[in-house]
Design a protein around this motif. Structure first.
Motif, PDB file in Angstrom:
ATOM      1  N   MET A 178      55.121  22.312  52.032  1.00  0.00           N
ATOM      2  CA  MET A 178      56.015  21.296  52.588  1.00  0.00           C
ATOM      3  C   MET A 178      55.763  20.977  54.050  1.00  0.00           C
ATOM      4  O   MET A 178      56.099  19.891  54.523  1.00  0.00           O
ATOM      5  CB  MET A 178      57.476  21.738  52.412  1.00  0.00           C
ATOM      6  CG  MET A 178      57.936  21.793  50.975  1.00  0.00           C
ATOM      7  SD  MET A 178      57.786  20.201  50.118  1.00  0.00           S
ATOM      8  CE  MET A 178      56.330  20.492  49.086  1.00  0.00           C
ATOM      9  N   MET A 179      55.198  21.911  54.793  1.00  0.00           N
ATOM     10  CA  MET A 179      55.036  21.696  56.231  1.00  0.00           C
ATOM     11  C   MET A 179      53.927  22.612  56.732  1.00  0.00           C
ATOM     12  O   MET A 179      53.954  23.815  56.475  1.00  0.00           O
ATOM     13  CB  MET A 179      56.357  21.994  56.952  1.00  0.00           C
ATOM     14  CG  MET A 179      56.444  21.517  58.380  1.00  0.00           C
ATOM     15  SD  MET A 179      58.159  21.566  59.002  1.00  0.00           S
ATOM     16  CE  MET A 179      58.517  23.327  58.928  1.00  0.00           C
ATOM     17  N   THR A 180      52.979  22.059  57.449  1.00  0.00           N
ATOM     18  CA  THR A 180      51.793  22.812  57.852  1.00  0.00           C
ATOM     19  C   THR A 180      52.117  24.086  58.621  1.00  0.00           C
ATOM     20  O   THR A 180      51.416  25.095  58.509  1.00  0.00           O
ATOM     21  CB  THR A 180      50.867  21.917  58.698  1.00  0.00           C
ATOM     22  OG1 THR A 180      50.485  20.778  57.908  1.00  0.00           O
ATOM     23  CG2 THR A 180      49.635  22.652  59.161  1.00  0.00           C
ATOM     24  N   GLU A 181      53.200  24.072  59.393  1.00  0.00           N
ATOM     25  CA  GLU A 181      53.535  25.239  60.208  1.00  0.00           C
ATOM     26  C   GLU A 181      54.037  26.422  59.385  1.00  0.00           C
ATOM     27  O   GLU A 181      54.002  27.565  59.845  1.00  0.00           O
ATOM     28  CB  GLU A 181      54.611  24.870  61.246  1.00  0.00           C
ATOM     29  CG  GLU A 181      54.109  24.056  62.422  1.00  0.00           C
ATOM     30  CD  GLU A 181      53.892  22.582  62.086  1.00  0.00           C
ATOM     31  OE1 GLU A 181      54.229  22.172  60.938  1.00  0.00           O
ATOM     32  OE2 GLU A 181      53.383  21.849  62.942  1.00  0.00           O
ATOM     33  N   VAL A 182      54.529  26.173  58.166  1.00  0.00           N
ATOM     34  CA  VAL A 182      55.155  27.254  57.395  1.00  0.00           C
ATOM     35  C   VAL A 182      54.185  28.396  57.088  1.00  0.00           C
ATOM     36  O   VAL A 182      54.523  29.569  57.303  1.00  0.00           O
ATOM     37  CB  VAL A 182      55.817  26.714  56.114  1.00  0.00           C
ATOM     38  CG1 VAL A 182      56.421  27.857  55.297  1.00  0.00           C
ATOM     39  CG2 VAL A 182      56.902  25.697  56.470  1.00  0.00           C
ATOM     40  N   PRO A 183      52.970  28.131  56.583  1.00  0.00           N
ATOM     41  CA  PRO A 183      52.068  29.262  56.349  1.00  0.00           C
ATOM     42  C   PRO A 183      51.647  29.978  57.627  1.00  0.00           C
ATOM     43  O   PRO A 183      51.309  31.172  57.577  1.00  0.00           O
ATOM     44  CB  PRO A 183      50.859  28.617  55.650  1.00  0.00           C
ATOM     45  CG  PRO A 183      50.961  27.168  55.943  1.00  0.00           C
ATOM     46  CD  PRO A 183      52.410  26.869  56.090  1.00  0.00           C
ATOM     47  N   VAL A 184      51.691  29.287  58.748  1.00  0.00           N
ATOM     48  CA  VAL A 184      51.383  29.942  60.024  1.00  0.00           C
ATOM     49  C   VAL A 184      52.512  30.893  60.410  1.00  0.00           C
ATOM     50  O   VAL A 184      52.281  32.006  60.899  1.00  0.00           O
ATOM     51  CB  VAL A 184      51.162  28.889  61.135  1.00  0.00           C
ATOM     52  CG1 VAL A 184      50.913  29.571  62.483  1.00  0.00           C
ATOM     53  CG2 VAL A 184      49.989  27.983  60.787  1.00  0.00           C
TER      54      VAL A 184
END
Length: 272
Positions: free
Chosen positions: A167-173
């Motif tokens: 859903m949002m690129t920052e989440v896996p980070v």
């Protein structure tokens, strides 16, 4: 210095106020606890009551024996913490065996610590060990969209993690290890504390189906940030589902490229 002027108490109050304004704490929903540092408690120790009237925790937490915690009260409203901290939160001390607690400040008009105290303290003990004493905050809230997803997604950690990663690129980070998920259980007791604790050895956040989210952080900003990130990604997911579902998404190769660029280790078990 008044006890409520201590920085850690002001930071605690700020989180409760910010979280209420987010809409995560209806009525007396949710709870927060903080494992107080030695230098922080020493500054206010002369103003605190002696530890008496010991009460059973409901579980055993020997590796946090003798420590002090700032906690929200059972039945207290997050929206009232900023208005009257001394009536809505408490400082407690754990006895030297990790079996009982004593209220040494707060809850001035009566009350007890949060009903989730066994879960909080058990997970403080676990996170203290696995983070080499860095973790200080345990936080439980009722974010709307994260709860909503527990009614439509399979209740397993891989499905939820992969969905929120997409859903949002920052989440896996922010959550490279993933996010834990527990099917519905009765809250407040040792059973949910035990299963949450097992997952907290691996994750910094656990979703309780049809109930809410449970996060751990090294400090208030981190714990709040974990909750905020999960809820934002969940809101995007809810909107995507309501608009007919995904037409494109982040691929496994994209995730691997992201991990390389940000020098993080993604949990490969959660790649599709």
């Amino acid at each position: 210095m008044p006890i409520t002027d201590a920085k850690f108490i002001q930071d605690f109050i700020r989180l409760t106020d910010d979280a209420f304004k987010k809409g995560w704490h209806e009525r007396n929903g949710g709870n927060l606890s903080y494992r107080i540092k030695n230098d922080e408690i020493n500054k206010i120790l002369p103003e605190l009551k002696s530890a008496t009237n010991w009460q059973p925790i409901g579980t055993e937490v020997p590796n946090i024996a003798g420590e002090y915690f700032l906690v929200t009260g059972s039945g207290k409203y997050m929206r009232n913490v900023i208005l009257c901290p001394a009536d809505n939160i408490a400082i407690i001390k754990i006895d030297d065996k990790g079996k009982n607690y004593s209220i040494i400040w707060g809850l001035e008009h009566g009350g007890v610590p949060t009903s989730e105290l066994p879960t909080h303290l058990m997970n403080h003990g676990i996170k203290k060990t696995v983070t080499n004493d860095k973790n200080r905050v345990i936080y439980h809230a009722h974010p709307v969209n994260a709860i909503a997803l527990t009614f439509i997604l399979p209740l397993d950690s891989k499905t939820f993690t992969h969905e929120l990663w997409e859903m949002m690129t920052e989440v896996p980070v922010i959550f490279p290890e993933g996010i834990g998920v527990i099917p519905w259980m009765v809250p407040g007791g040792k059973a949910i504390a035990d299963i949450t604790g097992k997952l907290m050895k691996k994750y910094n956040a656990v979703i309780w189906a049809h109930h809410g989210t449970f996060c751990a952080g090294n400090n208030f900003d981190e714990a709040f940030g974990f909750m905020d990130t999960i809820e934002k990604a969940s809101e995007i997911s809810v909107k995507v589902h309501s608009m007919g579902g995904k037409k494109q998404t982040i691929s496994n190769q994209n995730f691997c490229d992201l991990a390389e660029a940000f020098k993080i280790h993604l949990n490969e078990n959660f790649l599709s």
